[in-house]
Design a protein around this motif. Structure first.
Motif, mmCIF file in Angstrom:
data_model
loop_
_atom_site.group_PDB
_atom_site.id
_atom_site.type_symbol
_atom_site.label_atom_id
_atom_site.label_comp_id
_atom_site.label_asym_id
_atom_site.label_seq_id
_atom_site.Cartn_x
_atom_site.Cartn_y
_atom_site.Cartn_z
ATOM 1 N N ASP A 14 -55.003 75.608 -38.375
ATOM 2 C CA ASP A 14 -56.115 76.546 -38.198
ATOM 3 C C ASP A 14 -55.629 77.746 -37.397
ATOM 4 O O ASP A 14 -54.458 77.826 -37.005
ATOM 5 C CB ASP A 14 -57.318 75.858 -37.524
ATOM 6 C CG ASP A 14 -57.019 75.425 -36.098
ATOM 7 O OD1 ASP A 14 -55.853 75.548 -35.651
ATOM 8 O OD2 ASP A 14 -57.944 74.963 -35.413
ATOM 9 N N THR A 20 -59.549 74.794 -30.119
ATOM 10 C CA THR A 20 -60.031 74.366 -28.803
ATOM 11 C C THR A 20 -59.017 73.489 -28.051
ATOM 12 O O THR A 20 -59.064 73.409 -26.823
ATOM 13 C CB THR A 20 -61.397 73.636 -28.909
ATOM 14 O OG1 THR A 20 -61.222 72.376 -29.545
ATOM 15 C CG2 THR A 20 -62.425 74.470 -29.659
ATOM 16 N N ILE A 70 -55.479 63.736 -32.305
ATOM 17 C CA ILE A 70 -54.686 64.493 -33.278
ATOM 18 C C ILE A 70 -55.587 65.615 -33.776
ATOM 19 O O ILE A 70 -56.636 65.353 -34.379
ATOM 20 C CB ILE A 70 -54.212 63.589 -34.433
ATOM 21 C CG1 ILE A 70 -53.354 62.449 -33.865
ATOM 22 C CG2 ILE A 70 -53.439 64.422 -35.458
ATOM 23 C CD1 ILE A 70 -52.965 61.398 -34.891
ATOM 24 N N CYS A 72 -56.334 68.484 -36.213
ATOM 25 C CA CYS A 72 -55.912 68.914 -37.550
ATOM 26 C C CYS A 72 -57.129 69.510 -38.238
ATOM 27 O O CYS A 72 -58.220 69.538 -37.675
ATOM 28 C CB CYS A 72 -55.376 67.714 -38.345
ATOM 29 S SG CYS A 72 -56.614 66.413 -38.557
ATOM 30 N N LEU A 94 -65.959 58.291 -32.270
ATOM 31 C CA LEU A 94 -67.043 58.525 -31.325
ATOM 32 C C LEU A 94 -68.345 58.080 -31.968
ATOM 33 O O LEU A 94 -68.506 58.202 -33.189
ATOM 34 C CB LEU A 94 -67.121 60.011 -30.967
ATOM 35 C CG LEU A 94 -66.030 60.487 -30.015
ATOM 36 C CD1 LEU A 94 -65.953 62.006 -30.013
ATOM 37 C CD2 LEU A 94 -66.282 59.969 -28.596
ATOM 38 N N TYR A 109 -71.399 64.448 -36.218
ATOM 39 C CA TYR A 109 -70.145 63.691 -36.243
ATOM 40 C C TYR A 109 -68.871 64.530 -36.232
ATOM 41 O O TYR A 109 -67.903 64.158 -35.598
ATOM 42 C CB TYR A 109 -70.114 62.737 -37.447
ATOM 43 C CG TYR A 109 -69.108 61.622 -37.277
ATOM 44 C CD1 TYR A 109 -69.270 60.679 -36.278
ATOM 45 C CD2 TYR A 109 -68.000 61.517 -38.095
ATOM 46 C CE1 TYR A 109 -68.350 59.656 -36.095
ATOM 47 C CE2 TYR A 109 -67.072 60.496 -37.926
ATOM 48 C CZ TYR A 109 -67.261 59.569 -36.929
ATOM 49 O OH TYR A 109 -66.347 58.554 -36.752
ATOM 50 N N THR A 113 -62.346 69.567 -31.083
ATOM 51 C CA THR A 113 -61.543 68.741 -30.170
ATOM 52 C C THR A 113 -62.135 68.744 -28.761
ATOM 53 O O THR A 113 -62.232 67.693 -28.117
ATOM 54 C CB THR A 113 -60.090 69.249 -30.177
ATOM 55 O OG1 THR A 113 -59.563 69.022 -31.488
ATOM 56 C CG2 THR A 113 -59.239 68.541 -29.153
HETATM 57 C C1 LIG Z 1 -60.344 67.479 -36.936
HETATM 58 S S1 LIG Z 1 -59.907 68.242 -35.405
HETATM 59 C C2 LIG Z 1 -60.561 69.883 -35.601
HETATM 60 C C3 LIG Z 1 -60.271 70.697 -34.352
HETATM 61 C C4 LIG Z 1 -60.716 72.141 -34.411
HETATM 62 N N1 LIG Z 1 -59.822 72.891 -35.234
HETATM 63 C C5 LIG Z 1 -60.803 72.717 -33.002
HETATM 64 O O1 LIG Z 1 -60.265 73.797 -32.741
HETATM 65 O O2 LIG Z 1 -61.428 72.070 -32.143
HETATM 66 C C6 LIG Z 1 -61.032 67.528 -34.215
HETATM 67 C C7 LIG Z 1 -60.478 66.298 -33.520
HETATM 68 O O3 LIG Z 1 -61.404 65.891 -32.506
HETATM 69 C C8 LIG Z 1 -61.567 64.475 -32.521
HETATM 70 N N2 LIG Z 1 -62.902 64.150 -33.046
HETATM 71 C C9 LIG Z 1 -63.862 65.000 -33.470
HETATM 72 N N3 LIG Z 1 -64.963 64.334 -33.871
HETATM 73 C C10 LIG Z 1 -64.688 63.020 -33.705
HETATM 74 C C11 LIG Z 1 -65.418 61.817 -33.938
HETATM 75 N N4 LIG Z 1 -66.658 61.829 -34.425
HETATM 76 N N5 LIG Z 1 -64.817 60.636 -33.650
HETATM 77 C C12 LIG Z 1 -63.558 60.603 -33.140
HETATM 78 N N6 LIG Z 1 -62.820 61.708 -32.900
HETATM 79 C C13 LIG Z 1 -63.376 62.902 -33.170
HETATM 80 C C14 LIG Z 1 -60.473 63.937 -33.437
HETATM 81 O O4 LIG Z 1 -59.305 63.776 -32.668
HETATM 82 C C15 LIG Z 1 -60.323 65.087 -34.435
HETATM 83 O O5 LIG Z 1 -59.098 65.036 -35.112
#
Ligand SMILES: C[S@@+](CC[C@H](N)C(=O)[O-])C[C@H]1O[C@@H](n2cnc3c(N)ncnc32)[C@H](O)[C@@H]1O
Length: 186
Positions: A14, A20, A70, A72, A94, A109, A113
């Motif tokens: 991204d 974040t 992680i 992504c 979560l 959901y 991050t």
């Molecule tokens: C997919 S990344 C996207 C980040 C975004 N690009 C940012 O700048 O924040 C978000 C990360 O936050 C955590 N996360 C977000 N929602 C979650 C959930 N419902 N359950 C567990 N982990 C979650 C995971 O580690 C996930 O990979």
């Protein structure tokens, strides 16, 4: 009580100016690592594809082993976690919460991050630290306002808001359908 250390492996999928995790690291609230292998073994990994929800009973493990993420693209979240979220992590999703970040405002959901980190801290009993974390963004504290009732219940191990929010008893099924609809993942 000692705070959990937070480790993030970020894949460059991204715009770094909007990411974040980078901001968390810049303010010293998390450590970015250069590969998934550098996330601590035995740590609690926040994995949206995991079956088990994070509960207050994960607190000791997070404090002693760390909290890992992680970062992504949501479009690649399933393949990425299938690839990197190994057995040596304590994988936790979560419980259901509502995002307030500008990209996914109002969606359940699929948190940013920083929202995920703050939610995990809150649920594990580190409320002040969760609030401090969210203050990095002007929209941050709105995450607590919108989710306060749910967070308070999750923080005492009560997962009933998930069924109320989904409107069905089968939470696993509801979350998998939500993920497919919101991320385009099959
Ligand atoms: C997919 S990344 C996207 C980040 C975004 N690009 C940012 O700048 O924040 C978000 C990360 O936050 C955590 N996360 C977000 N929602 C979650 C959930 N419902 N359950 C567990 N982990 C979650 C995971 O580690 C996930 O990979």
């Amino acid at each position: 009580m000692k705070l959990p250390r937070i480790f993030i492996y970020r894949l460059p999928q991204d715009d770094p100016r909007k990411n974040t995790a980078i901001k968390l690291a810049r303010f010293g609230l998390a450590q970015l690592v250069s590969s998934a292998r550098n996330l601590p073994r035995g740590s609690v990994l926040l994995d949206p594809t995991a079956k088990s929800p994070l509960t207050p009973s994960d607190r000791d493990t997070a404090v002693h082993r760390g909290l890992s993420l992680i970062d992504c693209s949501w479009k690649r979240v399933t393949e990425t976690h299938n690839r990197f979220a190994r057995d040596y992590f304590i994988r936790r999703r979560l419980p259901l919460l509502i995002a307030v970040n500008p990209t996914h405002y109002g969606k359940p959901y699929i948190l940013s991050t920083i929202e995920a980190v703050a939610a995990a801290l809150y649920i594990m009993g580190f409320r002040d630290e969760a609030i401090k974390t969210l203050r990095l963004y002007k929209w941050g504290l709105n995450f607590i306002n919108v989710n306060l009732n749910y967070l308070e219940r999750y923080a005492i191990g009560d997962l009933s808001p998930e069924r109320e929010l989904l409107g069905i008893d089968d939470v696993d099924y509801g979350l998998s359908q939500l993920m497919k609809a919101l991320t385009g993942n099959e």
